[in-house]
Design a protein around this motif. Structure first.
Motif, PDB file in Angstrom:
ATOM      1  N   GLU A 251      -6.185  10.128   4.066  1.00 32.51           N
ATOM      2  CA  GLU A 251      -5.112   8.943   4.448  1.00 32.51           C
ATOM      3  C   GLU A 251      -5.431   8.279   5.615  1.00 32.51           C
ATOM      4  O   GLU A 251      -5.038   7.389   5.790  1.00 32.51           O
ATOM      5  CB  GLU A 251      -3.774   9.999   4.726  1.00 32.51           C
ATOM      6  CG  GLU A 251      -2.476   9.273   4.848  1.00 32.51           C
ATOM      7  CD  GLU A 251      -1.842   8.513   3.551  1.00 32.51           C
ATOM      8  OE1 GLU A 251      -1.328   7.473   3.756  1.00 32.51           O
ATOM      9  OE2 GLU A 251      -2.598   8.931   2.470  1.00 32.51           O
TER      10      GLU A 251
ATOM     11  N   SER B 257       0.759  -1.162  -0.012  1.00 39.80           N
ATOM     12  CA  SER B 257      -0.001   0.042  -0.147  1.00 39.80           C
ATOM     13  C   SER B 257       1.079   1.116   0.090  1.00 39.80           C
ATOM     14  O   SER B 257       2.060   1.379   0.325  1.00 39.80           O
ATOM     15  CB  SER B 257      -0.748  -0.061   1.161  1.00 39.80           C
ATOM     16  OG  SER B 257      -0.106   0.259   2.374  1.00 39.80           O
ATOM     17  N   ARG B 258       0.133   2.235  -0.227  1.00 41.46           N
ATOM     18  CA  ARG B 258       0.962   3.489  -0.312  1.00 41.46           C
ATOM     19  C   ARG B 258       1.630   4.080   1.037  1.00 41.46           C
ATOM     20  O   ARG B 258       2.634   4.482   1.078  1.00 41.46           O
ATOM     21  CB  ARG B 258       0.005   4.969  -0.763  1.00 41.46           C
ATOM     22  CG  ARG B 258       0.737   6.327  -0.718  1.00 41.46           C
ATOM     23  CD  ARG B 258      -0.219   7.204  -1.244  1.00 41.46           C
ATOM     24  NE  ARG B 258      -0.118   8.412  -0.836  1.00 41.46           N
ATOM     25  CZ  ARG B 258      -0.922   9.411  -1.199  1.00 41.46           C
ATOM     26  NH1 ARG B 258      -1.827   9.480  -2.122  1.00 41.46           N
ATOM     27  NH2 ARG B 258      -0.733  10.600  -0.758  1.00 41.46           N
TER      28      ARG B 258
ATOM     29  N   GLU C  60       5.531   4.369   1.726  1.00 45.88           N
ATOM     30  CA  GLU C  60       6.220   5.611   2.143  1.00 45.88           C
ATOM     31  C   GLU C  60       6.651   5.287   3.453  1.00 45.88           C
ATOM     32  O   GLU C  60       7.758   5.646   3.811  1.00 45.88           O
ATOM     33  CB  GLU C  60       4.849   6.529   2.272  1.00 45.88           C
ATOM     34  CG  GLU C  60       4.344   7.180   1.112  1.00 45.88           C
ATOM     35  CD  GLU C  60       3.343   8.222   1.347  1.00 45.88           C
ATOM     36  OE1 GLU C  60       2.973   8.158   2.476  1.00 45.88           O
ATOM     37  OE2 GLU C  60       2.975   8.648   0.450  1.00 45.88           O
TER      38      GLU C  60
END
Length: 218
Positions: free
Chosen positions: A203, A100-101, A105
């Motif tokens: 987010e 996942s993002r 990150e």
């Protein structure tokens, strides 16, 4: 005279094997090991008097230009496929799920800023980091706990592991690609700094769940 002969005989019992034989030993150990092996571990396995570091240096030269190479992974060594032949090992039928993002990150921040605390990760990302993201990256053996900071609360830090370096073919975290390379490869978005980012509602909503659904995306 007899004492001197006895002493020489005792010394001969501990003579190191010829360097060519030591090189073969190092080759056998690296070939059979699933994980990279350090010089210290090689010396423990090899006969008394052997010079694992020197034998390893000879082995590295011997494998130059071959289909497999002896490469350094962090503080250890391993036998790996030559980079230009890696495409021959690919399996077209295997389709892996992308991180996942949030996980990408978090992993990238740890790799580029290690050692880094959870609070520092959240400051860089601009949103909170769910426990599920960190736990799953630890289970994948891509990150581990580092030393605690000598600051109030003594927060724990996170660093990448030799397994992470080995997976991406890196000798150390210093070999990570730069920002321009990441953007050129489409692996990094041209996003504004955390202070200029819109509200974190979307987010935080993505990170509301934990476990596989939090770490992976379809």
């Amino acid at each position: 005279m007899s004492d001197q002969v006895t002493e020489n005989q005792e010394e001969s019992l501990f003579d190191a094997p010829p360097m060519g034989e030591q090189e073969r030993m190092v080759e056998a150990i690296l070939f059979a090991s699933e994980e990279p092996v350090s010089v210290a571990e090689l010396e423990v396995r090899m006969p008394h008097g052997a010079d694992a570091a020197e034998a390893l240096a000879y082995l590295v030269k011997r494998y130059e230009g071959r289909g497999v190479r002896v490469v350094r992974v962090g503080d250890a060594w391993a036998i790996r496929t030559a980079p230009d032949l890696g495409h021959l090992m690919q399996k077209e039928i295997v389709e892996t799920r992308k991180l996942s993002r949030a996980a990408i990150e978090t992993l990238a921040i740890i790799a580029y800023h290690q050692p880094v605390t959870r609070a520092e990760i959240e400051e860089i990302r601009g949103v909170s980091v769910s426990r599920g993201t960190v736990d799953q990256l630890i289970e994948m053996e891509w990150i581990r706990f580092g030393r605690r900071r000598m600051t109030p609360g003594r927060p724990v830090t996170f660093v990448v592991t030799p397994h992470f370096l080995d997976h991406f073919g890196l000798e150390s975290a210093r070999d990570l690609p730069g920002l321009k390379e990441l953007r050129a490869a489409g692996l990094l978005e041209s996003r504004p700094p955390p202070g200029m980012m819109p509200g974190p509602d979307s987010e935080e909503e993505d990170e509301a769940t934990t476990g596989q659904s939090e770490l992976f995306e379809d």
